[in-house]
Design a protein around this motif. Structure first.
Motif, PDB file in Angstrom:
ATOM      1  N   GLY A  47       0.649  -1.174  -0.125  1.00 48.81           N
ATOM      2  CA  GLY A  47      -0.134   0.090   0.034  1.00 48.81           C
ATOM      3  C   GLY A  47       0.867   1.350  -0.084  1.00 48.81           C
ATOM      4  N   ALA A  48       0.176   2.460  -0.285  1.00 53.45           N
ATOM      5  CA  ALA A  48       0.708   3.594  -0.135  1.00 53.45           C
ATOM      6  C   ALA A  48       1.113   4.170   1.092  1.00 53.45           C
ATOM      7  CB  ALA A  48      -0.103   4.667  -0.678  1.00 53.45           C
ATOM      8  N   GLY A  49       2.432   4.721   1.505  1.00 47.76           N
ATOM      9  CA  GLY A  49       2.702   5.123   2.755  1.00 47.76           C
ATOM     10  C   GLY A  49       3.941   4.257   3.189  1.00 47.76           C
ATOM     11  N   ALA A  50       4.567   4.947   4.311  1.00 46.03           N
ATOM     12  CA  ALA A  50       5.751   4.236   4.954  1.00 46.03           C
ATOM     13  C   ALA A  50       5.631   4.005   6.138  1.00 46.03           C
ATOM     14  CB  ALA A  50       6.944   5.465   4.637  1.00 46.03           C
ATOM     15  N   LEU A  51       6.305   3.026   6.483  1.00 43.66           N
ATOM     16  CA  LEU A  51       6.286   2.405   7.926  1.00 43.66           C
ATOM     17  C   LEU A  51       7.346   2.901   9.040  1.00 43.66           C
ATOM     18  CD1 LEU A  51       6.429  -1.426   7.270  1.00 43.66           C
ATOM     19  CD2 LEU A  51       4.523   0.038   7.784  1.00 43.66           C
ATOM     20  N   GLU A  52       6.754   3.579  10.073  1.00 46.01           N
ATOM     21  CA  GLU A  52       7.732   4.474  10.992  1.00 46.01           C
ATOM     22  C   GLU A  52       7.771   3.885  12.423  1.00 46.01           C
ATOM     23  OE1 GLU A  52       6.242   8.279  11.120  1.00 46.01           O
ATOM     24  OE2 GLU A  52       6.880   8.715   9.050  1.00 46.01           O
ATOM     25  N   LEU A  53       8.787   3.953  13.058  1.00 44.55           N
ATOM     26  CA  LEU A  53       8.755   3.359  14.508  1.00 44.55           C
ATOM     27  C   LEU A  53       9.105   4.509  15.449  1.00 44.55           C
ATOM     28  CD1 LEU A  53       8.553   0.900  16.678  1.00 44.55           C
ATOM     29  CD2 LEU A  53      10.891   0.577  16.332  1.00 44.55           C
ATOM     30  N   ASP A  54       8.337   4.878  16.209  1.00 38.87           N
ATOM     31  CA  ASP A  54       8.485   6.291  17.080  1.00 38.87           C
ATOM     32  C   ASP A  54       8.854   7.406  16.218  1.00 38.87           C
ATOM     33  OD1 ASP A  54       7.833   5.039  19.458  1.00 38.87           O
ATOM     34  OD2 ASP A  54       9.933   4.380  19.596  1.00 38.87           O
ATOM     35  N   GLY A  55       8.433   7.526  15.117  1.00 36.40           N
ATOM     36  CA  GLY A  55       8.647   8.750  14.008  1.00 36.40           C
ATOM     37  C   GLY A  55      10.003   8.670  13.294  1.00 36.40           C
ATOM     38  N   VAL A  56      10.686   7.569  13.394  1.00 41.30           N
ATOM     39  CA  VAL A  56      11.766   7.166  12.502  1.00 41.30           C
ATOM     40  C   VAL A  56      11.312   5.930  11.468  1.00 41.30           C
ATOM     41  CG1 VAL A  56      13.935   6.264  12.399  1.00 41.30           C
ATOM     42  CG2 VAL A  56      13.237   7.593  14.342  1.00 41.30           C
ATOM     43  N   PRO A  57      11.518   6.450  10.031  1.00 39.08           N
ATOM     44  CA  PRO A  57      11.125   5.640   9.061  1.00 39.08           C
ATOM     45  C   PRO A  57      11.967   4.221   9.070  1.00 39.08           C
ATOM     46  CG  PRO A  57      11.739   7.668   8.070  1.00 39.08           C
ATOM     47  CD  PRO A  57      12.140   7.729   9.576  1.00 39.08           C
ATOM     48  N   LEU A  58      11.389   3.159   8.926  1.00 38.71           N
ATOM     49  CA  LEU A  58      11.955   1.963   8.804  1.00 38.71           C
ATOM     50  C   LEU A  58      12.666   1.680   7.385  1.00 38.71           C
ATOM     51  CD1 LEU A  58       9.277  -0.396  10.185  1.00 38.71           C
ATOM     52  CD2 LEU A  58      11.213   0.684  11.384  1.00 38.71           C
TER      53      LEU A  58
END
Length: 74
Positions: free
Chosen positions: A51-62
């Motif tokens: 899907g569209a969009g980026a994965l992030e963890l605590d505001g930091v992109p994976l």
């Protein structure tokens, strides 16, 4: 990711600007079957839905994890 007990549907958003694979470089995409890792290596996720969009963890992109190349068996 979805919360435990939530309903998941196959409905996709309408419109060309939200469509996955529109070819625009500024649009982040999550790729099916790829692994993503936190920069420190403390978290890793396998994408099971594209899907569209980026994965992030605590505001930091994976980061996308590159596959390991296996040696050829002769």
């Amino acid at each position: 990711m979805t919360a435990r007990g939530s309903q998941v549907t196959d409905a996709r958003p309408d419109g060309p600007d939200l469509e996955c694979g529109s070819g625009r470089p500024e649009e982040a995409q999550t790729l099916l079957g790829k692994r993503y890792r936190a920069p420190g290596g403390t978290f890793e996720a396998l994408c099971v839905r594209q899907g569209a969009g980026a994965l992030e963890l605590d505001g930091v992109p994976l980061e996308l994890v590159k596959p390991r190349i296996l040696p050829a068996s002769d």
